[in-house]
Scaffold this motif. Sequence first.
Motif, PDB file in Angstrom:
ATOM      1  N   THR A  21      -1.088  20.712  40.389  1.00  0.00           N
ATOM      2  CA  THR A  21      -1.700  21.915  40.947  1.00  0.00           C
ATOM      3  C   THR A  21      -3.219  21.855  40.930  1.00  0.00           C
ATOM      4  N   GLY A  22      -3.815  20.888  40.259  1.00  0.00           N
ATOM      5  CA  GLY A  22      -5.274  20.752  40.194  1.00  0.00           C
ATOM      6  C   GLY A  22      -5.672  19.833  39.061  1.00  0.00           C
ATOM      7  N   ALA A  23      -6.965  19.585  38.897  1.00  0.00           N
ATOM      8  CA  ALA A  23      -7.455  18.696  37.841  1.00  0.00           C
ATOM      9  C   ALA A  23      -7.196  19.312  36.471  1.00  0.00           C
ATOM     10  N   ALA A  66       3.077  17.366  29.925  1.00  0.00           N
ATOM     11  CA  ALA A  66       2.660  18.707  30.335  1.00  0.00           C
ATOM     12  C   ALA A  66       1.505  18.627  31.321  1.00  0.00           C
ATOM     13  N   THR A  67       0.623  17.655  31.135  1.00  0.00           N
ATOM     14  CA  THR A  67      -0.510  17.480  32.033  1.00  0.00           C
ATOM     15  C   THR A  67      -0.060  17.033  33.412  1.00  0.00           C
ATOM     16  N   LEU A  68       1.024  16.269  33.468  1.00  0.00           N
ATOM     17  CA  LEU A  68       1.551  15.803  34.748  1.00  0.00           C
ATOM     18  C   LEU A  68       1.872  16.976  35.664  1.00  0.00           C
ATOM     19  N   VAL A  69       2.455  18.021  35.103  1.00  0.00           N
ATOM     20  CA  VAL A  69       2.772  19.212  35.885  1.00  0.00           C
ATOM     21  C   VAL A  69       1.493  19.928  36.292  1.00  0.00           C
ATOM     22  N   ALA A  70       0.542  20.008  35.381  1.00  0.00           N
ATOM     23  CA  ALA A  70      -0.706  20.723  35.665  1.00  0.00           C
ATOM     24  C   ALA A  70      -1.552  20.009  36.710  1.00  0.00           C
ATOM     25  N   VAL A  71      -1.546  18.676  36.704  1.00  0.00           N
ATOM     26  CA  VAL A  71      -2.352  17.914  37.649  1.00  0.00           C
ATOM     27  C   VAL A  71      -1.817  18.096  39.069  1.00  0.00           C
ATOM     28  N   THR A 122      -9.659  13.269  27.952  1.00  0.00           N
ATOM     29  CA  THR A 122      -9.614  12.544  29.210  1.00  0.00           C
ATOM     30  C   THR A 122      -9.298  13.525  30.317  1.00  0.00           C
ATOM     31  N   LYS A 123     -10.001  13.379  31.428  1.00  0.00           N
ATOM     32  CA  LYS A 123      -9.773  14.249  32.567  1.00  0.00           C
ATOM     33  C   LYS A 123      -9.084  13.439  33.662  1.00  0.00           C
ATOM     34  N   PHE A 124      -7.943  13.919  34.120  1.00  0.00           N
ATOM     35  CA  PHE A 124      -7.177  13.248  35.155  1.00  0.00           C
ATOM     36  C   PHE A 124      -7.358  13.974  36.477  1.00  0.00           C
ATOM     37  N   GLN A 125      -7.523  13.222  37.547  1.00  0.00           N
ATOM     38  CA  GLN A 125      -7.689  13.801  38.870  1.00  0.00           C
ATOM     39  C   GLN A 125      -6.439  13.644  39.733  1.00  0.00           C
TER      40      GLN A 125
END
Length: 74
Positions: A20-22, A13-18, A33-36
């Motif tokens: 569009t942004g951090a 789910a984070t892959l899709v969100a990243v 963990t915060k991915f950029q």
Amino acid sequence: MAYQQSDLDKLHATLVAVATGAQEVQFADGRRTKFQTVEGVTAAISVVEAQLRMQQRALGGIVRHRTPYYRSGL
């Protein structure tokens, strides 16, 4: 550390969100963990998938060992 399937689902789910942004993800054990970048998320996904496969194999009870064979008899 043992990962869970929910951790893998959150990373997907984070892959899709990243894209569009951090985005920040929280694992089942409470770590954040915060991915950029998308590359960072895909690397984390591959690590978690490998860990989950190893956990499944360990639960299966099958352990494979390789024994080298040398022609010289060693």
